[in-house]
Design a protein around this motif. Sequence first.
Motif, PDB file in Angstrom:
ATOM      1  N   ARG A 113       0.827  -1.202   0.000  1.00 20.57           N
ATOM      2  CA  ARG A 113       0.000   0.000   0.000  1.00 20.57           C
ATOM      3  C   ARG A 113       0.866   1.260   0.000  1.00 20.57           C
ATOM      4  N   ALA A 114       1.977   1.224   0.718  1.00 20.26           N
ATOM      5  CA  ALA A 114       2.874   2.377   0.745  1.00 20.26           C
ATOM      6  C   ALA A 114       3.401   2.681  -0.657  1.00 20.26           C
ATOM      7  N   ALA A 115       3.775   1.635  -1.379  1.00 20.95           N
ATOM      8  CA  ALA A 115       4.274   1.827  -2.742  1.00 20.95           C
ATOM      9  C   ALA A 115       3.168   2.339  -3.659  1.00 20.95           C
ATOM     10  N   ILE A 116       1.951   1.831  -3.491  1.00 19.28           N
ATOM     11  CA  ILE A 116       0.817   2.285  -4.305  1.00 19.28           C
ATOM     12  C   ILE A 116       0.537   3.759  -4.056  1.00 19.28           C
ATOM     13  N   SER A 117       0.560   4.147  -2.788  1.00 20.15           N
ATOM     14  CA  SER A 117       0.330   5.548  -2.435  1.00 20.15           C
ATOM     15  C   SER A 117       1.347   6.456  -3.103  1.00 20.15           C
ATOM     16  N   SER A 118       2.561   5.978  -3.245  1.00 23.22           N
ATOM     17  CA  SER A 118       3.625   6.768  -3.860  1.00 23.22           C
ATOM     18  C   SER A 118       3.520   6.780  -5.383  1.00 23.22           C
ATOM     19  N   LEU A 119       3.135   5.649  -5.978  1.00 21.51           N
ATOM     20  CA  LEU A 119       3.148   5.564  -7.436  1.00 21.51           C
ATOM     21  C   LEU A 119       1.937   6.224  -8.091  1.00 21.51           C
ATOM     22  N   ILE A 120       0.805   6.333  -7.375  1.00 17.70           N
ATOM     23  CA  ILE A 120      -0.402   6.908  -7.983  1.00 17.70           C
ATOM     24  C   ILE A 120      -0.139   8.322  -8.505  1.00 17.70           C
ATOM     25  N   PRO A 121       0.340   9.270  -7.690  1.00 19.41           N
ATOM     26  CA  PRO A 121       0.600  10.607  -8.241  1.00 19.41           C
ATOM     27  C   PRO A 121       1.700  10.619  -9.297  1.00 19.41           C
ATOM     28  N   GLU A 122       2.693   9.727  -9.149  1.00 16.76           N
ATOM     29  CA  GLU A 122       3.767   9.651 -10.133  1.00 16.76           C
ATOM     30  C   GLU A 122       3.225   9.269 -11.508  1.00 16.76           C
ATOM     31  N   VAL A 123       2.358   8.253 -11.542  1.00 16.94           N
ATOM     32  CA  VAL A 123       1.805   7.805 -12.818  1.00 16.94           C
ATOM     33  C   VAL A 123       0.812   8.825 -13.368  1.00 16.94           C
ATOM     34  N   MET A 124       0.032   9.470 -12.483  1.00 19.54           N
ATOM     35  CA  MET A 124      -0.884  10.514 -12.947  1.00 19.54           C
ATOM     36  C   MET A 124      -0.116  11.611 -13.680  1.00 19.54           C
ATOM     37  N   ASP A 125       0.997  12.041 -13.105  1.00 19.49           N
ATOM     38  CA  ASP A 125       1.815  13.070 -13.742  1.00 19.49           C
ATOM     39  C   ASP A 125       2.340  12.602 -15.098  1.00 19.49           C
ATOM     40  N   ALA A 126       2.780  11.357 -15.153  1.00 22.67           N
ATOM     41  CA  ALA A 126       3.353  10.836 -16.396  1.00 22.67           C
ATOM     42  C   ALA A 126       2.292  10.736 -17.490  1.00 22.67           C
ATOM     43  N   ILE A 127       1.104  10.243 -17.140  1.00 16.56           N
ATOM     44  CA  ILE A 127       0.028  10.137 -18.126  1.00 16.56           C
ATOM     45  C   ILE A 127      -0.339  11.519 -18.654  1.00 16.56           C
ATOM     46  N   PHE A 128      -0.458  12.476 -17.729  1.00 17.10           N
ATOM     47  CA  PHE A 128      -0.852  13.813 -18.166  1.00 17.10           C
ATOM     48  C   PHE A 128       0.231  14.454 -19.029  1.00 17.10           C
ATOM     49  N   THR A 129       1.493  14.204 -18.703  1.00 20.83           N
ATOM     50  CA  THR A 129       2.577  14.745 -19.532  1.00 20.83           C
ATOM     51  C   THR A 129       2.444  14.263 -20.968  1.00 20.83           C
ATOM     52  N   TYR A 130       2.093  12.992 -21.137  1.00 17.49           N
ATOM     53  CA  TYR A 130       1.943  12.437 -22.484  1.00 17.49           C
ATOM     54  C   TYR A 130       0.664  12.925 -23.161  1.00 17.49           C
ATOM     55  N   LEU A 131      -0.415  13.105 -22.393  1.00 18.39           N
ATOM     56  CA  LEU A 131      -1.722  13.408 -22.992  1.00 18.39           C
ATOM     57  C   LEU A 131      -2.134  14.874 -22.871  1.00 18.39           C
ATOM     58  N   GLN A 132      -1.244  15.733 -22.401  1.00 16.43           N
ATOM     59  CA  GLN A 132      -1.667  17.104 -22.107  1.00 16.43           C
ATOM     60  C   GLN A 132      -2.199  17.854 -23.320  1.00 16.43           C
ATOM     61  N   ASN A 133      -1.743  17.491 -24.519  1.00 16.86           N
ATOM     62  CA  ASN A 133      -2.265  18.157 -25.711  1.00 16.86           C
ATOM     63  C   ASN A 133      -3.720  17.783 -25.998  1.00 16.86           C
ATOM     64  N   TYR A 134      -4.211  16.725 -25.359  1.00 14.31           N
ATOM     65  CA  TYR A 134      -5.618  16.339 -25.507  1.00 14.31           C
ATOM     66  C   TYR A 134      -6.522  17.097 -24.527  1.00 14.31           C
ATOM     67  N   LEU A 135      -5.931  17.848 -23.620  1.00  8.16           N
ATOM     68  CA  LEU A 135      -6.706  18.649 -22.674  1.00  8.16           C
ATOM     69  C   LEU A 135      -6.161  20.070 -22.732  1.00  8.16           C
ATOM     70  N   LYS A 136      -6.416  20.709 -23.859  1.00  6.43           N
ATOM     71  CA  LYS A 136      -5.813  22.005 -24.112  1.00  6.43           C
ATOM     72  C   LYS A 136      -6.872  22.986 -24.588  1.00  6.43           C
ATOM     73  N   VAL A 137      -6.841  24.189 -24.044  1.00  5.49           N
ATOM     74  CA  VAL A 137      -7.740  25.241 -24.496  1.00  5.49           C
ATOM     75  C   VAL A 137      -7.421  25.562 -25.960  1.00  5.49           C
ATOM     76  N   PRO A 138      -8.444  25.753 -26.800  1.00  5.51           N
ATOM     77  CA  PRO A 138      -8.164  26.138 -28.188  1.00  5.51           C
ATOM     78  C   PRO A 138      -7.194  27.307 -28.256  1.00  5.51           C
ATOM     79  N   GLN A 139      -6.237  27.202 -29.160  1.00  5.30           N
ATOM     80  CA  GLN A 139      -5.142  28.162 -29.204  1.00  5.30           C
ATOM     81  C   GLN A 139      -5.354  29.317 -30.180  1.00  5.30           C
ATOM     82  N   ASN A 140      -6.333  29.199 -31.063  1.00 12.53           N
ATOM     83  CA  ASN A 140      -6.540  30.256 -32.046  1.00 12.53           C
ATOM     84  C   ASN A 140      -8.001  30.241 -32.504  1.00 12.53           C
ATOM     85  N   ASN A 141      -8.361  31.235 -33.311  1.00  6.58           N
ATOM     86  CA  ASN A 141      -9.744  31.368 -33.757  1.00  6.58           C
ATOM     87  C   ASN A 141     -10.200  30.194 -34.618  1.00  6.58           C
TER      88      ASN A 141
END
Length: 407
Positions: A126-154
Amino acid sequence: MDRKKIIRKYTKLLIPLLVEELRELLEKEQHRIWTRPWMLRRFDFGATNTVLNELKVEDPAEFRMLLRMDVQHFDTLLENITPLIQRQDTHMREAISAKTKLQIALCYLVTGTSYRYLQAFYRVSRAAISSLIPEVMDAIFTYLQNYLKVPQNNEEWKEIESGFRTRWNFPGCHGAIDGKHVIIQPPPKCGSEYFNYKGYNSVVLMAVVDHDYCFRYVNIGGNGRNSDGGIFKNSKLRSDLENNLLPKGGFLVGDDAFPLKTYLLKPYSGTNLTTKQKIFNYRVSRARRIVENAFGILASRFRIFQKPIPTCDETTDKIIRTSCALHNWLRLTSPTHYLPRGSVDEEDIDSGSTIEGTWRRELIATLPTITSYNTNNAARIARELRDIYADFFSGAGAVSWQNKMIS
């Protein structure tokens, strides 16, 4: 050779060997104490190398149901985040594989199950899971951040407006806005900071959704107690809208919880409404139903949202943000599997009724809506804009079935 010299010579040779052997014995003993024996059999009996490998080969559909993505999407995600989350083995212990980390994180989002059950299923503490959850969340978002992006132009905003105009018969609309409470377990000693008017603790996810059920702007972390005007009024989203986030003349649609602005249209209030006003309210409701369905799909696909999230504030925000990014990625790259026909609300224009999406019929505790805001009187120009659209929807912009839907 002198006997004392011989003893000194071999002592110098033996002491380092004895020290190294003693160190290895101590490390093994510490490892034995720190890790339960059954966890050491992770590679042989943990879910990663047993049931999930079997599902991947023998039952891909069940694999997809368990992790909310097919094998190809999982492998793509794993390949791109492995450099961010894979650690090296040490003398003390063998590192948890990137594949196991990703499976644990996805399983947590999909089921909302406790760390104890994940510990037993994957043979990871459980200690390892508690540590890895935010780590993996950050990694997934780093890869997918362009899919959650405010439109950049008209041009990107124009594409959304075109979708609302052609699919939802609402020209000029650049998105649907809503805010939802995400239930949490309150942090220690927080008092009533997160306690909302419905009687539980929450943070608020405020979002703008496009014509295709994708989140295009998210504002996360407003305290649940901040209702009656505080959440939207104090959000970065409102500030950005006031500073021309949308193209000139563009607007969002929202429900009666929001203030009437030139950049935000909402229904007419009251019960004694004219037919023209009722038609306008129906058309607004029809367009803003997109955001309600997006929240519903998010909560039904990632059931972490159906129970109080027990993580710290920072990790909770990462979970919400990453879930929205995953929702968009899967909606756009795997629409048939992620959002099959019947998942969202549909209209039966012959009978004048709405067919509810399957997410509503799953009897889930979906994200509850924020309470109404206390706002000042709308500006004259905003009221005039609403009246112009009310005239348009009852005239040149009428659709054949709208009177049936309000009767």
